[in-house]
Design a protein around this motif. Structure first.
Motif, PDB file in Angstrom:
ATOM      1  N   HIS A 178       0.831  -1.217   0.000  1.00  0.00           N
ATOM      2  CA  HIS A 178       0.000   0.000   0.000  1.00  0.00           C
ATOM      3  C   HIS A 178       0.861   1.261   0.000  1.00  0.00           C
ATOM      4  N   THR A 179       0.503   2.185  -0.861  1.00  0.00           N
ATOM      5  CA  THR A 179       1.298   3.414  -0.979  1.00  0.00           C
ATOM      6  C   THR A 179       0.730   4.531  -0.105  1.00  0.00           C
ATOM      7  N   GLY A 180       1.643   5.302   0.491  1.00  0.00           N
ATOM      8  CA  GLY A 180       1.250   6.447   1.309  1.00  0.00           C
ATOM      9  C   GLY A 180       0.777   7.601   0.439  1.00  0.00           C
ATOM     10  N   LEU A 181      -0.053   8.426   1.037  1.00  0.00           N
ATOM     11  CA  LEU A 181      -0.655   9.543   0.294  1.00  0.00           C
ATOM     12  C   LEU A 181       0.328  10.694   0.078  1.00  0.00           C
ATOM     13  N   LEU A 182       0.064  11.457  -0.957  1.00  0.00           N
ATOM     14  CA  LEU A 182       0.819  12.686  -1.182  1.00  0.00           C
ATOM     15  C   LEU A 182      -0.007  13.862  -0.667  1.00  0.00           C
ATOM     16  N   SER A 183       0.633  14.729   0.087  1.00  0.00           N
ATOM     17  CA  SER A 183      -0.053  15.939   0.537  1.00  0.00           C
ATOM     18  C   SER A 183       0.723  17.146   0.013  1.00  0.00           C
ATOM     19  N   ILE A 184       0.069  18.298   0.061  1.00  0.00           N
ATOM     20  CA  ILE A 184       0.735  19.522  -0.404  1.00  0.00           C
ATOM     21  C   ILE A 184       0.829  20.481   0.767  1.00  0.00           C
TER      22      ILE A 184
END
Ligand SMILES: [Zn+2]
Length: 434
Positions: free
Chosen positions: A231-237
């Motif tokens: 499972h891949t972690g989310l990208l945040s800005i």
């Protein structure tokens, strides 16, 4: 290997890019290690979000989703995500979906009510095993409006048609598939009951992936559905989730235009696939400067291999350093695809190339170049040809001298435009401070 693909109702953003580049590196690496990888990625082309968007644009939902599917394929191509063997669109698998639901109904695991066909989670005691939750935990905070359902956590397999909505025929009347069933219809078709690796974003673990396990294992009686989950972690800005409504939505194409594919791939690889990545101006600038550094070292090596320099003997010390960096790279990748560590090893190799002073013996240079190409092909870096044809080079020199004339006349707007256009075809112009 199966990875949950996008729901195509809009252009893809750099968060999608993070996820798919991560799986691309995983697939490339597995192939490098000698595994034969059949990599399927599904495209959700029928869904509430698509239907709602199509209402706004007065379009056929399948026309709309096809357009965004095409734009997604282009994004993947431009990101050099080239490891995917097959894209599978949900709407191409309606007969398989219906057959699977029928199987679950026949086994008494699924039941029909007004709103459609639902999965009875009480019939699958292991529901929740992937996210390590028990049934009580899973249902306690779920408020579901449909009183006809047997358990509040029961999820939909087939949605009955609402007036005016796109629909297919089925034994339970006109309707369309639920989201979770698409994936298992596709994987059962291509892989059978069990396969090796399932990927998707962390946010999909529950309920999406739990539902997939319940559907497939409930139907086939064979387990596990997938031997490994990644499972891949989310990208945040800047610490925020990316949303159009927040005005921080960055489409993949915008990011490519700004910094180029290599910088993006460096940025993604610098975070472990499981970890979240916070996208900031600084991290982006850093990645872009690393990407330029890689390119420069690579170009120098290519020149050095062609040059007839004094020494033809490969330097033993160089060879030892290269071997060490290479070993470290593979050890890092063997450790749950630890790309940040692998990237450090890669940077170390680039460092060897930079350190050796000039001229590097052509043999040392070709040894370094070979090793760098090998690791680059796993990270997906330096894949566009960096040695321009002579004619192209002449044009670049001409453009550049015109640009310098413009700058001398302080025509900066025009000279910047030329620089931007040059960057789009892979030529990076750096102006020195005057
Ligand atoms: Zn999925």
């Amino acid at each position: 290997m199966f990875v949950c693909g996008p729901t195509v109702y809009d252009v893809s953003h750099i968060g999608h890019g993070k996820s798919y580049v991560a799986y691309d590196i995983i697939a490339r690496y597995l192939r490098k290690k000698g595994y034969s990888v059949f990599f399927v990625l599904n495209i959700t082309d029928i869904d509430d979000k698509i239907i709602n968007r199509a209402k706004e644009t007065h379009e056929d939902p399948l026309v709309l989703s096809e357009r965004y599917a095409q734009s997604f394929y282009r994004d993947m191509k431009d990101l050099h995500v080239n490891s995917i063997s097959l894209y599978a669109k949900a709407s191409d698998f309606i007969p398989e979906i219906v057959a699977q639901i029928q199987g679950l109904v026949d086994k008494g695991i699924a039941y029909k009510i007004h709103g459609g066909v639902y999965y009875d989670i009480s019939k699958f005691p292991e529901y929740g095993k992937l996210s390590r939750q028990n049934l009580e935990q899973l249902t306690v905070h779920r408020v579901d409006p449909d009183p006809e359902k047997r358990n509040p956590g029961d999820f939909v397999l087939w949605k009955s048609q609402k007036t005016g909505e796109i629909a297919w025929d089925s034994p339970w009347g006109k309707g369309r598939p639920g989201w979770h069933i698409e994936d298992t219809a596709i994987t059962l078709t291509y892989f059978g009951a069990t396969y090796d690796l399932h990927g998707g974003g962390t946010e999909l673990i529950f309920p999406h992936h739990e539902a997939e396990i319940a559907q497939a294992e409930g139907l086939t009686g064979k387990k596990p559905l997938a031997k490994y989950w990644a499972h891949t972690g989310l990208l945040s800005i800047k610490g925020q989730e990316m949303h159009k409504s927040l005005g921080n939505f960055v489409p993949i194409q915008d990011a490519i235009q700004r910094v180029g594919t290599e910088a993006l791939r460096v940025l993604y690889a610098s975070t472990h696939y499981r970890s979240p990545l916070d996208y900031t101006e600084e991290t982006l600038v850093q990645a872009a400067s690393l990407a330029r550094r890689f390119r420069r070292a690579y170009d120098q090596l290519q020149q050095a291999t062609g040059a007839k320099s004094g020494s033809n003997v490969a330097n033993d010390a160089v060879k030892r350093q290269v071997d060490e960096a290479r070993t470290e790279f593979f050890a890092a990748m063997d450790d749950d695809f630890n790309t940040p560590r692998a990237l450090s090893a890669y940077i170390r190799m680039v460092g060897i190339a930079e350190e050796q002073g000039k001229p590097l013996s052509s043999e040392s240079a070709s040894m370094l170049l070979k090793a760098m190409k090998e690791l680059s092909s796993i990270l997906g870096l330096l894949e566009t040809d960096s040695v321009p044809r002579r004619e192209f080079l002449h044009l670049v020199i001409l453009l550049n001298s015109l640009r310098n004339e413009l700058r001398a006349k302080r025509e900066y707007a025009l000279s910047d435009r030329i620089r931007e256009q040059m960057q789009k075809v892979g030529v990076i112009v750096e102006d020195e401070a005057k």
